[in-house]
Design a protein around this motif. Structure first.
Motif, PDB file in Angstrom:
ATOM      1  N   PHE A   1       2.809  -8.689   3.745  1.00 10.84           N
ATOM      2  CA  PHE A   1       3.248  -8.294   2.413  1.00 10.84           C
ATOM      3  C   PHE A   1       4.760  -8.076   2.418  1.00 10.84           C
ATOM      4  N   PRO A   2       5.561  -9.084   2.076  1.00  9.56           N
ATOM      5  CA  PRO A   2       7.013  -8.903   2.038  1.00  9.56           C
ATOM      6  C   PRO A   2       7.385  -7.827   1.017  1.00  9.56           C
ATOM      7  N   SER A   3       8.036  -6.761   1.480  1.00 11.24           N
ATOM      8  CA  SER A   3       8.267  -5.614   0.607  1.00 11.24           C
ATOM      9  C   SER A   3       9.127  -5.960  -0.602  1.00 11.24           C
ATOM     10  N   GLU A   4      10.054  -6.906  -0.435  1.00 12.12           N
ATOM     11  CA  GLU A   4      10.925  -7.235  -1.571  1.00 12.12           C
ATOM     12  C   GLU A   4      10.141  -7.877  -2.712  1.00 12.12           C
ATOM     13  N   LYS A   5       8.993  -8.482  -2.391  1.00  9.61           N
ATOM     14  CA  LYS A   5       8.168  -9.104  -3.425  1.00  9.61           C
ATOM     15  C   LYS A   5       7.096  -8.168  -3.961  1.00  9.61           C
ATOM     16  N   GLU A   6       6.788  -7.116  -3.201  1.00  5.95           N
ATOM     17  CA  GLU A   6       5.628  -6.290  -3.531  1.00  5.95           C
ATOM     18  C   GLU A   6       5.971  -4.907  -4.074  1.00  5.95           C
ATOM     19  N   ARG A   7       7.238  -4.597  -4.235  1.00  2.00           N
ATOM     20  CA  ARG A   7       7.612  -3.252  -4.677  1.00  2.00           C
ATOM     21  C   ARG A   7       7.401  -3.011  -6.163  1.00  2.00           C
ATOM     22  N   GLU A   8       7.255  -4.069  -6.940  1.00  2.00           N
ATOM     23  CA  GLU A   8       7.118  -3.908  -8.385  1.00  2.00           C
ATOM     24  C   GLU A   8       5.652  -3.945  -8.808  1.00  2.00           C
ATOM     25  N   TRP A   9       5.299  -3.065  -9.735  1.00  2.00           N
ATOM     26  CA  TRP A   9       3.941  -3.056 -10.284  1.00  2.00           C
ATOM     27  C   TRP A   9       3.710  -4.327 -11.094  1.00  2.00           C
ATOM     28  N   LYS A  10       2.617  -5.015 -10.771  1.00  2.00           N
ATOM     29  CA  LYS A  10       2.327  -6.283 -11.446  1.00  2.00           C
ATOM     30  C   LYS A  10       0.962  -6.265 -12.124  1.00  2.00           C
ATOM     31  N   GLY A  11       0.348  -5.107 -12.212  1.00  2.00           N
ATOM     32  CA  GLY A  11      -0.963  -5.017 -12.836  1.00  2.00           C
ATOM     33  C   GLY A  11      -2.044  -4.643 -11.841  1.00  2.00           C
ATOM     34  N   PRO A  12      -3.245  -4.343 -12.331  1.00  2.00           N
ATOM     35  CA  PRO A  12      -4.328  -3.850 -11.472  1.00  2.00           C
ATOM     36  C   PRO A  12      -4.716  -4.846 -10.379  1.00  2.00           C
ATOM     37  N   PHE A  13      -5.179  -4.297  -9.276  1.00  2.00           N
ATOM     38  CA  PHE A  13      -5.699  -5.108  -8.170  1.00  2.00           C
ATOM     39  C   PHE A  13      -6.747  -4.278  -7.435  1.00  2.00           C
ATOM     40  N   TYR A  14      -7.400  -4.906  -6.451  1.00  2.00           N
ATOM     41  CA  TYR A  14      -8.362  -4.144  -5.657  1.00  2.00           C
ATOM     42  C   TYR A  14      -8.261  -4.530  -4.190  1.00  2.00           C
ATOM     43  N   PHE A  15      -8.772  -3.630  -3.352  1.00  2.00           N
ATOM     44  CA  PHE A  15      -8.884  -3.915  -1.926  1.00  2.00           C
ATOM     45  C   PHE A  15     -10.230  -3.411  -1.426  1.00  2.00           C
ATOM     46  N   ILE A  16     -10.577  -3.795  -0.215  1.00  2.00           N
ATOM     47  CA  ILE A  16     -11.836  -3.392   0.415  1.00  2.00           C
ATOM     48  C   ILE A  16     -11.534  -2.467   1.591  1.00  2.00           C
ATOM     49  N   GLN A  17     -12.229  -1.324   1.626  1.00  2.00           N
ATOM     50  CA  GLN A  17     -12.118  -0.422   2.771  1.00  2.00           C
ATOM     51  C   GLN A  17     -13.428  -0.403   3.546  1.00  2.00           C
ATOM     52  N   GLY A  18     -13.315  -0.549   4.860  1.00  2.00           N
ATOM     53  CA  GLY A  18     -14.445  -0.370   5.757  1.00  2.00           C
ATOM     54  C   GLY A  18     -14.059   0.613   6.841  1.00  2.00           C
ATOM     55  N   ALA A  19     -15.030   1.061   7.600  1.00  2.00           N
ATOM     56  CA  ALA A  19     -14.756   1.993   8.690  1.00  2.00           C
ATOM     57  C   ALA A  19     -15.815   1.853   9.777  1.00  2.00           C
ATOM     58  N   ASP A  20     -15.419   2.164  10.980  1.00  2.00           N
ATOM     59  CA  ASP A  20     -16.350   2.346  12.097  1.00  2.00           C
ATOM     60  C   ASP A  20     -17.328   1.198  12.331  1.00  2.00           C
ATOM     61  N   PRO A  21     -16.827  -0.025  12.541  1.00  2.00           N
ATOM     62  CA  PRO A  21     -17.746  -1.040  13.053  1.00  2.00           C
ATOM     63  C   PRO A  21     -18.266  -0.626  14.426  1.00  2.00           C
TER      64      PRO A  21
END
Length: 313
Positions: free
Chosen positions: A21-41
């Motif tokens: 994720f290049p920070s210079e491209k990702e610092r601005e809010w561009k609208g909603p998004f989602y991610f997936i969280q997992g734990a403890d395989p």
């Protein structure tokens, strides 16, 4: 495929950031998004837990391989794609120096190599990854195998902080490393505190607390004095959510404006929850999350109301 070959498929955090994720491209809010969280395989725990020998009994992990493969397949089918997939620690069960550690690591890296290359992996260290009492050597091993043990990155105007919670559990054998993370975190939180990000979100393995800030000390939380210090530091800088694992059950609570989210495991369950993953939707105003069983996510995908949050208003 060797561990080194599999490990090369995903980008490790280096230099305290994730270059996916290049920070210079990702610092601005561009609208909603989602991610997936997992734990403890935690490859190896299911056999160890079933035999009552959780210290050294994890000599089989075929079921964890199957479950993690199911998780990867479910994530890869999602449309639109999540921005990333974060694993909140205890990647494998064998502690540093224990038998089967290399084999468990190689098998997990092989499975994770199957994640769609457009879905970056974010890897968090747990107590089984660096040891209950980490040392410079165990931390260095984690860094070489999986990447930095703490780092930050930006996605769509949101600052994400990945922390090594073992330093708050017991840093008696690596005080200088804990001090370095503390200083780094203060610097990162100063950015968040100046409101230069839409949200600030933390990933770590051990929860600050399981249900409430004033609960008793437990194996599965941080001690009262530590959790209060850390939580006040985070909330003071505007951090609104901490996502963790470690408990092998779903739990969580709130403190001031902080949402403490404890997600159950991909692997061994210690309670009544199912093997699963958490879907986290980030909107301009709030962070909405829901835990899905692997079967639910595989068969049905993400429910319409969560997907609706990502539609431009």
């Amino acid at each position: 495929m060797s561990a080194a070959e599999a490990g090369g498929v995903f980008r490790r955090a280096r230099g305290r950031t994730l270059d996916a994720f290049p920070s210079e491209k990702e610092r601005e809010w561009k609208g909603p998004f989602y991610f997936i969280q997992g734990a403890d395989p935690q490859f190896g725990l299911m056999k160890a837990w079933s035999t009552g020998d959780s210290d050294s009994g994890g000599d089989e992990w075929g079921e964890e391989i199957r479950l993690t493969e199911q998780a990867v397949e479910a994530i890869n089918k999602l449309k639109p794609k999540p921005r990333f997939f974060v694993l909140c620690g205890d990647l494998i069960h064998a502690m540093p120096g224990m038998p089967w550690r290399k084999e468990q690591t190689a098998d997990l890296q092989r499975v994770l190599a199957g994640v769609d290359s457009d879905i970056p992996l974010v890897l968090v260290s747990g107590n089984h990854d660096v040891g209950n009492t980490p040392t410079p050597e165990t931390v260095a091993e984690f860094q070489q195998t999986w990447g930095d043990d703490y780092f930050s990155f930006w996605v769509g105007g949101v600052l994400f902080l990945v922390l090594n919670s073992q330093f708050w559990y017991d840093a008696s054998r690596c005080p200088a490393l804990k001090q370095a993370q503390d200083q780094w975190l203060d610097q990162q939180l100063s950015v968040a505190g100046q409101r230069k990000c839409q949200h600030a979100i933390v990933f770590q393995h051990i929860p600050l607390f399981l249900r409430s800030m004033d609960e008793d000390d437990d194996y599965f939380n941080l001690t009262q004095s530590v959790r209060k210090e850390v939580a006040d530091k985070l909330t003071g800088a505007g951090v609104t959510a901490v996502f963790s694992g470690h408990y092998h059950r779903n739990a969580g609570g709130t403190y001031q404006n902080l949402d403490m989210v404890v997600s159950s495991a991909i692997g061994c369950q210690l309670g009544q929850d199912t093997h699963g993953l958490r879907v986290v939707v980030v909107t301009a105003e709030k962070i909405v999350h829901r835990y899905y069983s692997l079967d639910e996510l595989s068969e049905k995908g993400i429910e319409d109301d969560l997907m609706g949050l990502m539609e431009e208003k």
